[in-house]
Scaffold this motif. Structure first.
Motif, mmCIF file in Angstrom:
data_model
loop_
_atom_site.group_PDB
_atom_site.id
_atom_site.type_symbol
_atom_site.label_atom_id
_atom_site.label_comp_id
_atom_site.label_asym_id
_atom_site.label_seq_id
_atom_site.Cartn_x
_atom_site.Cartn_y
_atom_site.Cartn_z
ATOM 1 N N LEU A 6 -4.633 1.307 -4.198
ATOM 2 C CA LEU A 6 -3.560 1.472 -4.038
ATOM 3 C C LEU A 6 -2.511 2.528 -3.179
ATOM 4 C CD1 LEU A 6 -4.095 2.703 -8.402
ATOM 5 C CD2 LEU A 6 -2.601 0.036 -6.941
ATOM 6 N N GLU A 7 -1.106 1.758 -2.041
ATOM 7 C CA GLU A 7 -0.750 2.618 -2.104
ATOM 8 C C GLU A 7 0.148 3.686 -2.194
ATOM 9 O OE1 GLU A 7 -0.576 1.640 1.414
ATOM 10 O OE2 GLU A 7 -2.508 0.406 1.581
ATOM 11 N N ASN A 8 0.787 3.361 -3.306
ATOM 12 C CA ASN A 8 1.688 4.572 -4.439
ATOM 13 C C ASN A 8 0.837 4.080 -6.254
ATOM 14 O OD1 ASN A 8 3.598 4.272 -2.632
ATOM 15 N ND2 ASN A 8 3.790 1.539 -2.584
ATOM 16 N N ASP A 9 1.609 5.048 -6.024
ATOM 17 C CA ASP A 9 1.156 5.638 -7.226
ATOM 18 C C ASP A 9 1.271 4.951 -8.440
ATOM 19 O OD1 ASP A 9 0.238 7.760 -6.604
ATOM 20 O OD2 ASP A 9 1.770 9.344 -7.464
ATOM 21 N N TRP A 10 0.954 4.442 -9.424
ATOM 22 C CA TRP A 10 0.487 2.968 -10.740
ATOM 23 C C TRP A 10 0.217 3.416 -12.054
ATOM 24 C CZ3 TRP A 10 -3.078 -0.767 -12.399
ATOM 25 C CH2 TRP A 10 -2.908 -1.633 -12.778
ATOM 26 N N THR A 11 1.325 3.444 -12.870
ATOM 27 C CA THR A 11 0.296 2.825 -14.674
ATOM 28 C C THR A 11 0.685 1.960 -14.059
ATOM 29 O OG1 THR A 11 2.196 5.137 -14.566
ATOM 30 C CG2 THR A 11 0.896 4.382 -16.554
ATOM 31 N N ASN A 17 -2.899 6.723 -15.659
ATOM 32 C CA ASN A 17 -1.728 6.559 -14.049
ATOM 33 C C ASN A 17 -2.975 6.444 -13.066
ATOM 34 O OD1 ASN A 17 0.625 7.425 -15.010
ATOM 35 N ND2 ASN A 17 -0.208 9.937 -15.465
ATOM 36 N N HIS A 18 -2.487 5.778 -12.354
ATOM 37 C CA HIS A 18 -3.297 5.891 -11.022
ATOM 38 C C HIS A 18 -2.842 6.309 -10.133
ATOM 39 C CE1 HIS A 18 -6.377 3.364 -12.895
ATOM 40 N NE2 HIS A 18 -5.440 2.263 -13.799
ATOM 41 N N SER A 19 -3.248 6.839 -9.273
ATOM 42 C CA SER A 19 -2.448 7.790 -7.940
ATOM 43 C C SER A 19 -2.587 6.750 -6.498
ATOM 44 C CB SER A 19 -3.366 9.398 -7.519
ATOM 45 O OG SER A 19 -3.281 10.267 -8.228
ATOM 46 N N ALA A 20 -2.309 6.750 -6.094
ATOM 47 C CA ALA A 20 -2.036 6.330 -4.306
ATOM 48 C C ALA A 20 -3.300 6.865 -3.807
ATOM 49 C CB ALA A 20 -0.576 6.731 -3.840
#
Length: 64
Positions: A6-11, A17-20
């Protein structure tokens, strides 16, 4: 499934929640959506690297 970073945070759809910088497995449809949103970027498409390692990061960090 495809393993992406991931390049950015994403839910995700489950509310997790997943962090960059985190690497996750996603299906093809989710990958397409994440790419369209700019949350993941495509990796290198081959052609080799300038140092001749072709991106190999194996146990010895040299191409087998």
């Amino acid at each position: 499934m495809v393993y992406v970073k991931l390049e950015n945070d994403w839910t995700d759809a489950d509310g997790i929640n997943h962090s960059a910088g985190e690497s996750i497995d996603v299906d093809a449809a989710t990958l397409a959506s994440l790419q369209a949103q700019g949350i993941v970027s495509e990796g290198p498409k081959g052609g080799g690297s300038k140092d001749g390692t072709d991106g190999w990061i194996g146990p010895t960090s040299t191409k087998p």
